[in-house]
Write an enzyme that holds these catalytic residues in place. Structure first.
Site, PDB file in Angstrom:
ATOM      1  N   ASP A 431       0.817  -1.210   0.000  1.00 26.61           N
ATOM      2  CA  ASP A 431       0.000   0.000   0.000  1.00 26.61           C
ATOM      3  C   ASP A 431       0.855   1.266   0.000  1.00 26.61           C
ATOM      4  OD1 ASP A 431       0.873  -0.829   2.556  1.00 26.61           O
ATOM      5  OD2 ASP A 431      -0.584   0.473   3.545  1.00 26.61           O
ATOM      6  N   GLU A 432       0.249   2.324  -0.494  1.00 24.61           N
ATOM      7  CA  GLU A 432       0.711   3.696  -0.294  1.00 24.61           C
ATOM      8  C   GLU A 432       2.161   3.962  -0.703  1.00 24.61           C
ATOM      9  OE1 GLU A 432      -2.209   5.273   3.171  1.00 24.61           O
ATOM     10  OE2 GLU A 432      -0.489   4.148   3.916  1.00 24.61           O
ATOM     11  N   VAL A 433       2.567   3.466  -1.851  1.00 22.84           N
ATOM     12  CA  VAL A 433       3.871   3.860  -2.381  1.00 22.84           C
ATOM     13  C   VAL A 433       3.689   5.267  -2.947  1.00 22.84           C
ATOM     14  CG1 VAL A 433       5.618   3.375  -4.129  1.00 22.84           C
ATOM     15  CG2 VAL A 433       4.564   1.494  -2.854  1.00 22.84           C
TER      16      VAL A 433
END
Ligand code: ACM
Length: 636
Positions: A431-433
């Protein structure tokens, strides 16, 4: 009182707020060469800062004031702006503050004043008053028949096993009878509680019957026996003479969803083995079958990896004198902890006895700051000049898909994880790169050219495909957050956990992925439970009052007979731990919403009803009290 800090909202717009901060020196001494440290989890625009400078790493902020002396009985004032939605809750304000003076030689604690909010919500939720149900089974059993009469347990009641797969469930029932009801079954006596094998019942199904001849728990699986025991524990009553009685019933029960999970974040704050076990035991009471253990993140690495001891030696601790800045709390201390492999084995065995599978999560390639700071030689790309900022305000928290060390790290970590955890699934986060990552890394650019990749998302896919293959070679199936399919490189064997929206789940299901639904708007237990400013929690996804948690219906807009529904393996709720610093807070965020989520997981849609749930919840509170659970009172 010595020092006090006040934060006030000066003005607010939809996505832009201005704040004023006042630090009072209430002592009779001046402080010299000082800085103010504080914790705030929103990103301060450095250019907007007055009367000095601000530096921020994650939630850790350092004010370098434009005056070197803070005189006795004087104050310091500054203003700053944040691109943020309006703040509504006191836990949105400063979480800790500390003065560091004399060029770092002395520290002074600072008292926090609750943030002066500009526009707290006015609305409040009301839970309707209801009568208490006599059979307070949560989640509601799918078929329940009641009869007149009750069976009485006595000093000579015995638990009898007529199935060798019931041993762990029987042990658990015995233990819980002792803890909750101070009742010890005899090793020789009347066969009042009988565990009986019933091979016609599927995984997790059970039959519980109570009649004049006693209590019968039937199942064809270990999990079925655990669930039967959980139901029995909820229907035991104490009569006027203090006898334990069980009403005559016949319950045949089977879960709606195969996967019923809860995730606990143990990185943002560390939760002891006892706290983890306590939660797992509670999950067993509500017929969950999966504990998703979020073990690594920017703020801490919590799992012993024998081949890479630095990961915990360095990455499990933050604060003064460590490689990691303090985050979220404990500014003045070194804070942290990790689980040894021996402890993990203990937790897995404890969960297994309660019918719960433990899925480890090693979050890659984002959320890796603790790992990167622990293993700079392996994981830092010195020629990378990329500029990015993650959602939680880090600019150095992403693994590089172009470094050999990244693959060595993955091989060593995943090999030990696969050996340690019997779970067939391993969660790799994804998630959330943040955008901007890898763009100014010559090595990443070369890798993109070599593979003809058009977007950095393909680099993420490149790394995740490697992780998937590695896990497959270790006999494991890779699962990940909804971003795991970004870059279109992982196989359809990957199970997708959607969290941002249900739309992502639906898209993934249409593409042929199996999905687990964990929408933040309904299942995130770190969201506040009501609108008053005292409610602890965050609200970036939503405020989630009990009714909203209860009424969550996965993919409600998809017809019941749509074959796409077969791709929904189940539901999971999650507790992120930025504000979870102790057991009481953990209990408060989880209960009673966990009981509402349990019903979404287990009970058929046609059997679910908000008012009916409330009658059972009311009857169930006594059992929460017995366990000393600091739940949020549904009725004030
Ligand atoms: C998530 O909440 N970042 C999975």
């Amino acid at each position: 009182m010595s020092f006090r800090v006040e934060l006030a909202v000066l003005s607010e717009q939809k996505q832009f707020c201005r704040f004023g901060l006042t630090l009072h020196n209430l002592t009779d001494q001046a402080v010299n060469n000082w800085q103010l440290q504080f914790i705030l989890d929103r990103f301060i625009l450095a250019d907007s800062f007055t009367h000095g400078e601000i530096e921020q790493v994650g939630s850790f902020c350092v004010v370098k004031p434009d005056t070197h002396v803070l005189e006795a009985n004087q104050h310091y004032y500054c203003e700053f702006s944040i691109n943020t939605a309006p703040l509504r809750f006191y836990t949105d304000g400063l979480k800790d503050a500390l003065i560091v003076a004399n060029n770092g030689e002395t520290t002074h604690s600072v008292v926090l004043t609750p943030i002066a909010l500009a526009s707290p919500y006015r609305e409040r939720t009301q839970i309707p008053s209801v009568n208490q149900a006599t059979l307070a089974v949560i989640p509601k059993a799918n078929k329940i028949e009641c009869f007149d009469g009750e069976f009485r347990l006595t000093q000579s009641s015995q638990i009898t096993l007529q199935s060798n797969i019931a041993q762990h469930a029987a042990n658990w029932l015995q233990l819980e009878l002792e803890t909750l009801f101070d009742f010890t079954a005899q090793s020789i006596g009347h066969s009042d509680i009988v565990f009986r094998n019933n091979p016609t019942l599927d995984e997790a199904q059970y039959l519980l019957s109570v009649s004049g001849s006693g209590i019968r728990l039937e199942a064809g699986s270990h999990s079925g026996f655990v669930h039967a025991s959980a139901t029995l524990l909820q229907i035991i009553q104490r009569d006027e003479k203090q006898n334990l009685t069980v009403p005559y019933v016949r319950i045949t029960d089977t879960p709606r969803f195969k996967y019923r999970g809860m995730m606990l974040d143990c990185a943002r704050h560390f939760h002891s083995v006892d706290m983890v076990k306590r939660l797992i035991n509670q999950l067993a009471h509500y017929k969950f079958n999966t504990f998703h253990w979020h073990l690594t993140d920017d703020e801490g690495w919590r799992l012993e990896i024998k081949a890479l001891p630095q990961l915990t030696k360095v990455g499990a601790y933050r604060g003064k004198g460590t490689q990691l800045e303090p985050q979220f709390s404990h500014l003045a201390d070194v804070y942290g902890g990790y689980y040894t492999q021996q402890e993990v084995k203990e937790v897995i065995a404890y969960a297994e006895q309660r019918g719960i599978n433990v899925i480890p999560e090693i979050d890659i390639p984002g959320h890796c700051r603790a790992a990167i700071k622990s293993l700079p030689d392996l994981l830092q790309d010195p020629s990378d000049r990329s500029q990015y900022r993650s959602i939680q305000h880090y600019s150095d928290n992403v693994l590089s898909p172009a470094l050999e060390g990244t693959y060595q790290f993955l091989d060593q970590v995943l090999t030990e994880v696969a050996e340690l955890f019997p779970s067939p699934w391993v969660h790799i986060g994804a998630d959330e790169v943040p955008s901007g990552v890898w763009l100014a890394s010559p090595a990443c650019q070369t890798l993109m050219e070599e593979n003809n990749y058009q977007s950095p998302k393909e680099l993420q896919g490149h790394l995740l495909r490697y992780a998937e293959k590695k896990l497959r070679s270790l006999g494991k199936r890779m699962v990940g957050w909804e971003e795991a399919q970004h870059g279109n490189k992982v196989s359809k064997d990957t199970v997708i956990y959607s969290w941002l929206s249900e739309e992502a789940a639906l898209n993934c299901a249409k593409q042929g992925f199996d999905v687990i639904l964990q929408p933040g708007q309904s299942t995130y237990l770190d969201m506040t439970q009501d609108y008053s400013p005292e409610e602890p929690g965050v609200d970036w996804a939503a405020v989630i009052p009990l009714e909203n948690a209860y009424c969550y219906e996965p993919l409600a807009q998809v017809p019941d007979n749509d074959p796409i529904r077969k791709r929904i393996l189940g539901i999971q709720c999650a507790l992120w731990s930025e504000i979870v610093t102790n057991q009481n807070r953990m209990d408060y965020m989880i209960f009673p919403r966990l009981t509402a989520m349990a019903e979404a997981c287990w009970t058929e849609k046609s059997e679910r009803n908000w008012q009916d749930y409330l009658t059972r919840l009311k009857g169930h509170l006594a059992l929460l009290d017995k366990q000393g659970i600091n739940y949020r009172q549904p009725w004030k």
